[in-house]
Structure formats: structure tokens, C-alpha cells
Design an enzyme around this catalytic site. Structure first.
Site, short mmCIF file in Angstrom:
data_model
loop_
_atom_site.label_atom_id
_atom_site.label_comp_id
_atom_site.label_asym_id
_atom_site.label_seq_id
_atom_site.Cartn_x
_atom_site.Cartn_y
_atom_site.Cartn_z
N SER A 181 34.92 35.41 44.50
CA SER A 181 35.78 36.42 45.12
C SER A 181 35.10 37.22 46.23
O SER A 181 35.79 37.78 47.08
CB SER A 181 36.31 37.38 44.05
OG SER A 181 35.25 37.94 43.30
N HIS A 209 41.35 33.05 42.46
CA HIS A 209 41.51 33.03 43.92
C HIS A 209 41.86 31.64 44.46
O HIS A 209 41.88 31.44 45.68
CB HIS A 209 40.24 33.54 44.60
CG HIS A 209 40.04 35.00 44.38
ND1 HIS A 209 40.65 35.96 45.15
CD2 HIS A 209 39.31 35.67 43.44
CE1 HIS A 209 40.30 37.16 44.72
NE2 HIS A 209 39.49 37.00 43.68
N LYS A 240 47.54 37.62 42.08
CA LYS A 240 47.04 37.46 43.46
C LYS A 240 48.06 36.66 44.27
O LYS A 240 49.05 37.19 44.71
CB LYS A 240 45.64 36.86 43.42
CG LYS A 240 44.66 37.77 42.66
CD LYS A 240 43.25 37.31 42.71
CE LYS A 240 42.34 38.03 41.76
NZ LYS A 240 42.15 39.46 42.00
#
Ligand code: PMP
Length: 392
Positions: A181, A209, A240
């Protein structure tokens, strides 16, 4: 009353002196490629809203309909009275999407890692973890009595040495972020899986991610590398690229059933409200129906990264839409972030202890929502601020 918290206040005061104290920065408008902060309209380069799904009409509509039909909350944990049909349906959809037998949704990505690791490992087992793994993995490991080995970041010699030392344990679990990240690099999964198979270890990947970003329709790093069926546990977040809230683990029926009984954050925390579950479910449809969003994300990423590099910035080892602008010095990192804000760009500085000392960076994340004009405007701000601070 205040006196009782004096020892905490002293620590906070020390943080203020070192300029590491951070106020929460409220957005005055919805999450988007541009947001209002402190009354100023700025380009947003700090969100994880990779595909712009926080504001997708189909997802908002699904959430509204779910509230109308099923109410605002569920009133119970999943295992007592808080499972709606839609919770199970979302899990089936996620399992299909990830090409696994089953999945289970947790309240957040953080609690998924904590819940999985703490449930499945005991003192008979060993966990082997990349040194740059996310805090939720580290905390999950801390909750177990398993043996622990940390290997150097993405270093396969170091991983192999740890695997050799781990002989004799019942289960050897290698755990890694899929995309890291703070640096935006991708874990060398094919090599990790090959070593795991050689040393009879299991692999767990946290694709927070990478889901919605890498692989066909955003299926993640496992699919990106063609490793479907060879990674035992895939963790993802719904917070996300999916744009809502929650986490999930995609694996076998056995793991799902086990976690329903032993995954403590799952067991002891109330289930997601209908609006959250319905919006997440609609998001998976969007990933399947609108692959052009992911194309736009990667196109924007290429444009922005190239622009930063042409200006002379150090973007580290990024391979994904997370592009760090590495400054090094911590005070200067914050200065760059502050100047960028002055010039109309919101990009947060990230320093020790979130990243190693001396590697302070302004972390940028482009999304599918950004227009090329916005990205060019951001690059112009970087050029101006970078020159003024002698970074480029
Ligand atoms: N894993 C990684 C790699 C992350 O970056 C994050 C988010 N910071 C999480 C897990 C936690 O996800 P969530 O925000 O859904 O709790």
C-alpha cells in the site's frame, strides 16, 4: 477527569513538537476526483476510490432500495439473527468472482486479516510474513500463538531461508500483501507460490489494493498471475476499489465454515447494514459490466507516472495506480504536501512510522474518475512545488 489522561496528552504533545500529530481532514463534498477541503476545491490524489465507485448510480440505487425494503440496520450478529439472504448471496457472488469455492464477508478488511489469522493458527503452526505487510496482518499474527518468521520485502532468498527454518510445524502459512500500500509494488506471487509448493506451505494474499485493479475484471493478483486454484486464502476489501465498506476472505467451504465458528470479529460484531451489502453486490456487477473503468484507471496511471518521472521525481518501485513521490526527509515531505494543497492538490505526506525512516513520500493514487486535464493540473502543481522545495 483531564488529569487521568495526562500521560496520553504528554505523548500527543511530543508528537506535536515533532510535527507528527495529524488532525483529521474532513471532506466538505462527496468523495470524487475533486473535493472541497477547508473551503478550497482541490484535486483528490489520496483516496482508494480507484474506480470512482463510491458514487456509482447503480450502487446508490441498490443501497436505497435495500434500505426501503430491509431497513437501516440488521440488529444482530450474523450467527444469531443478523444474516439476511443478501449476505449469503454477496458471498456466493464474491466466490464466483474470485474463482473460489466459498467466501465470507467481515466488517472490514482489517478485521478479515485479524479474524482469519487468529482463527486458523495455533502454537503448532508457523506464519511467514513479508516485512512490509499491512498493519492488520501484523496485528492478526500478534493474536496467535504461532511461530513467526518475517522475510525481507519480496526477497525470495529470505523467504526460502524462513521456509527451511520452519520445518516441523503442522501448518506453514506464507502471508503477503498482493499490492503493497505504501509503494505500489506487486508481490512476486508466482515465485512465492512455487516456493510454497516446494516446501509444502500454504499461501494467503491480502488483495486490498489489487481487487478491482489487477486481473480480469479486477479479480486481483492471483488471477493477474494466472494462479487461480494455487493460492489457499485470498483476502479482499470492499472499501477501496469496491467503494463501500467491508472485507472478505475467498477460499474453501471448510475455511468459510470454520471462520463462521471461530473468526472472532465475524462472530462478535453486528452484520453489515442492508445498504452496504446491496451496494457491494451491485459493485461486483459493475466490475463485470464496465471493464472500461479499469482500463481508464490504468491509462490515467500511465499518464500520471510518466509525467512525474519526466519532471524528475523519484516514484520508487510502483507498478500500480499507487505512485509514491519519494522525498526522503520527513519535514520536506510534509512541506511538499502542504505546498501541493496551496496549488490545488490533495496528496498526503506519509512518514515514519508508517514507512521506514528517511523514506518519507507523498503518496498519490489516481482513479478512473480523474480527467487528463485534472491530472495535468496536478502535474503542474507538482512541478511548481517540487522546484520551490529543490526536490527536482
Ligand atoms: N489490507 C491492506 C493492504 C490495506 O491497505 C488496508 C486498508 N488500509 C486493509 C487491509 C484494511 O482494509 P479496510 O479499510 O477494509 O479495513
Amino acid at each position: 477527569m483531564k488529569e487521568a489522561f495526562r500521560y496520553l496528552q504528554e505523548e500527543l504533545d511530543e508528537m506535536k513538537e515533532k510535527n507528527t500529530f495529524r488532525n483529521l481532514i474532513p471532506l466538505e463534498t462527496k468523495q470524487s476526483s475533486r473535493v472541497n477541503i477547508h473551503g478550497k476545491n482541490v484535486i483528490q490524489l489520496s483516496s482508494n476510490n480507484y474506480l470512482g465507485l463510491t458514487d456509482h448510480p447503480k450502487m446508490k440505487q441498490a443501497a436505497i432500495e435495500a434500505i426501503e425494503k430491509f431497513g437501516a440496520g440488521t440488529g444482530s450478529v450474523r450467527t444469531i439473527a443478523g444474516t439476511l439472504e443478501m449476505h449469503n448471496q454477496l458471498e456466493e457472488k464474491l466466490a464466483d468472482f474470485k474463482h473460489t469455492e466459498a467466501s465470507l464477508v467481515f466488517q472490514s478488511g482489517f478485521t478479515t486479516n485479524q479474524g482469519v489469522l487468529s482463527a486458523i493458527l495455533s502454537d503448532q503452526d508457523v506464519v511467514i510474513s513479508d516485512e512490509l505487510n499491512h498493519a492488520s496482518i501484523i496485528d492478526g499474527i500478534r493474536l496467535t500463538k504461532a511461530g513467526r518468521k518475517i522475510y525481507k520485502h519480496a526477497d525470495m532468498d529470505s523467504l526460502e531461508a524462513a521456509l527451511k527454518e520452519a520445518e516441523g510445524y503442522r501448518t506453514k502459512l506464507i502471508v503477503t500483501d498482493g499490492v503493497f500500500s505504501m509503494d505500489g509494488d506487486i508481490a512476486p506471487l508466482p515465485e512465492i507460490v512455487a516456493l510454497a509448493e516446494q516446501y509444502d506451505a500454504m499461501v494467503m494474499v491480502d488483495d486490498a489494493h489489487a481487487s478491482g485493479v489487477l486481473g480480469k475484471n479486477g479479480r486481483g493478483t492471483v488471477n493477474h498471475f494466472g494462479l487461480d486454484g494455487r493460492v489457499h486464502i485470498q483476502v479482499g476489501t470492499l472499501s477501496k476499489a469496491i467503494g463501500v465498506l467491508g472485507g472478505y476472505v475467498a477460499s474453501t467451504n471448510t475455511l468459510r465454515d470454520y471462520l463462521i465458528h471461530k473468526g472472532r470479529p465475524f462472530l462478535f460484531s453486528t452484520s453489515h447494514p442492508p445498504a452496504v451489502t446491496a451496494a457491494c453486490s451491485a459493485a461486483i456487477d459493475v466490475l463485470l459490466e464496465e471493464p472500461e473503468l479499469i482500463e481508464k484507471l490504468w491509462d490515467n496511471r500511465a499518464f500520471f507516472k510518466k509525467g512525474l518521472e519526466e519532471l524528475g521525481f523519484n516514484t520508487g518501485h510502483s507498478e500500480t495506480p499507487i505512485t509514491p513521490v519519494v522525498v526522503g526527509d520527513e519535514a520536506k515531505t510534509h512541506q511538499l504536501s502542504d505546498k501541493l494543497f496551496e496549488y490545488g492538490v490533495f496528496a498526503q505526506g506519509i512518514v515514519f512510522p508508517t514507512v521506514p525512516k528517511g523514506t518519507g513520500r507523498v503518496r498519490t493514487i489516481v482513479t478512473a474518475e480523474h480527467t487528463k486535464d485534472e491530472l495535468q493540473e496536478a502535474l503542474d502543481a507538482f512541478a511548481k512545488a517540487g522546484k520551490e522545495l529543490n526536490i527536482i
